[in-house]
Write a protein that holds these residues in place. Structure first.
Motif, short mmCIF file in Angstrom:
data_model
loop_
_atom_site.label_atom_id
_atom_site.label_comp_id
_atom_site.label_asym_id
_atom_site.label_seq_id
_atom_site.Cartn_x
_atom_site.Cartn_y
_atom_site.Cartn_z
N UNK A 1 0.83 -1.21 0.00
CA UNK A 1 0.00 0.00 0.00
C UNK A 1 0.87 1.26 0.00
N UNK A 2 1.87 1.29 0.86
CA UNK A 2 2.72 2.49 0.98
C UNK A 2 3.59 2.66 -0.27
N UNK A 3 4.09 1.56 -0.79
CA UNK A 3 4.91 1.63 -2.00
C UNK A 3 4.09 2.18 -3.17
N UNK A 4 2.87 1.67 -3.36
CA UNK A 4 2.00 2.13 -4.44
C UNK A 4 1.65 3.61 -4.28
N UNK A 5 1.40 4.04 -3.05
CA UNK A 5 1.06 5.44 -2.77
C UNK A 5 2.22 6.36 -3.15
N UNK A 6 3.44 5.96 -2.80
CA UNK A 6 4.62 6.76 -3.14
C UNK A 6 4.86 6.79 -4.65
N UNK A 7 4.62 5.66 -5.31
CA UNK A 7 4.78 5.60 -6.77
C UNK A 7 3.76 6.51 -7.46
N UNK A 8 2.50 6.43 -7.04
CA UNK A 8 1.44 7.22 -7.67
C UNK A 8 1.62 8.71 -7.43
N UNK A 9 2.24 9.08 -6.31
CA UNK A 9 2.51 10.49 -6.00
C UNK A 9 3.73 11.01 -6.76
N UNK A 10 4.44 10.11 -7.45
CA UNK A 10 5.63 10.53 -8.19
C UNK A 10 6.84 10.72 -7.30
N UNK A 11 6.76 10.25 -6.06
CA UNK A 11 7.88 10.40 -5.12
C UNK A 11 8.90 9.28 -5.32
N UNK A 12 8.41 8.11 -5.70
CA UNK A 12 9.25 6.94 -5.86
C UNK A 12 9.23 6.50 -7.32
N UNK A 13 10.40 6.36 -7.91
CA UNK A 13 10.49 5.94 -9.31
C UNK A 13 11.64 4.98 -9.48
N UNK A 14 11.65 4.28 -10.62
CA UNK A 14 12.67 3.27 -10.88
C UNK A 14 13.27 3.51 -12.26
N UNK A 15 14.58 3.37 -12.37
CA UNK A 15 15.28 3.59 -13.63
C UNK A 15 16.29 2.47 -13.81
N UNK A 16 16.45 2.04 -15.04
CA UNK A 16 17.48 1.05 -15.34
C UNK A 16 18.65 1.78 -16.00
N UNK A 17 19.82 1.57 -15.48
CA UNK A 17 21.02 2.21 -16.04
C UNK A 17 21.85 1.16 -16.77
N UNK A 18 22.01 1.36 -18.07
CA UNK A 18 22.89 0.51 -18.88
C UNK A 18 24.15 1.33 -19.15
N UNK A 19 25.27 0.87 -18.66
CA UNK A 19 26.52 1.62 -18.79
C UNK A 19 27.13 1.39 -20.17
N UNK A 20 26.98 2.40 -21.04
CA UNK A 20 27.53 2.33 -22.39
C UNK A 20 28.92 2.95 -22.49
N UNK A 21 29.45 3.40 -21.35
CA UNK A 21 30.76 4.05 -21.34
C UNK A 21 31.88 3.03 -21.48
N UNK A 22 33.11 3.53 -21.44
CA UNK A 22 34.27 2.66 -21.56
C UNK A 22 34.32 1.65 -20.42
N UNK A 23 33.75 2.00 -19.26
CA UNK A 23 33.73 1.09 -18.11
C UNK A 23 32.69 -0.01 -18.27
N UNK A 24 31.71 0.22 -19.20
CA UNK A 24 30.64 -0.74 -19.41
C UNK A 24 30.79 -1.46 -20.74
#
Length: 202
Positions: free
Chosen positions: A45-68
């Protein structure tokens, strides 16, 4: 602690949930409940509330740099300052018109922000390339002409460039050379080292 007007302070359960998600954004509600002691239904319930409020978000980072993957070996920060008269609304509308297809901007811009410098709007663009020369060429041949087309031939007042060497701290808590291992914050990194905002209370 006094909270600034309009600020949403996380309660203690939300702080536990968010801190765990910073450690592992893929964790299930069951896993978070087991790790934090918060009831699994409360977690959901709390996780969904934070997501819907735009407070909690998720991003996937693909490292395309020389280190990745090694696709890009150089990154520059471009500060493109516009003349007075180019408005925030114009910049936002321009961004919203960008088609939902892969473009040169999707490929080369790692991160971008709208900023204000001495009363004038600016774009801060982290741009990736195969080399320093490659970045300069792409900016001059593709990026700048596109901005001039959208905002007028005299819309850009100044361009500054900074060569970026290596990322260090990302999204407050991920200190890449220190606490990130195999894509996650190290398991031995203490909870106190993960910032999720000030505690609620008077």
């Amino acid at each position: 602690m006094h909270q600034p007007h309009g600020m949403k302070a996380l309660d203690e359960q939300e702080r536990l949930i968010v801190r765990h998600l910073i450690r592992d954004p893929r964790e299930s509600d069951n896993g978070i409940g087991e790790a934090t002691g918060v009831n699994v239904r409360t977690v959901g319930r709390k996780r969904q509330k934070l997501e819907q409020a735009g407070i909690l978000g998720y991003f996937t980072h693909l490292d395309l740099s020389a280190r990745g993957t090694g696709q890009f070996s150089a990154r520059h920060l471009y500060i493109i300052q516009f003349r007075i008269g180019v408005t925030y609304k114009q910049l936002i509308e321009d961004i919203q018109r960008e088609p939902a297809v892969r473009s040169v901007f999707t490929e080369i811009i790692f991160e971008s922000h709208i900023a204000e410098i001495d009363g004038k709007l600016a774009m801060l663009l982290f741009i990736d390339g195969a080399s320093d020369t490659d970045i300069v060429q792409t900016v001059q041949e593709q990026l700048i002409p596109s901005l001039l087309k959208n905002h007028g031939p005299d819309s850009i007042e100044e361009v500054q460039t900074i060569r970026v060497l290596a990322p260090v701290r990302v999204m407050r808590n991920y200190v890449l050379p220190v606490n990130v291992e195999a894509g996650y914050i190290r398991k031995d990194w203490p909870d106190e080292g993960i910032y999720v905002g000030p505690a609620s209370g008077p």
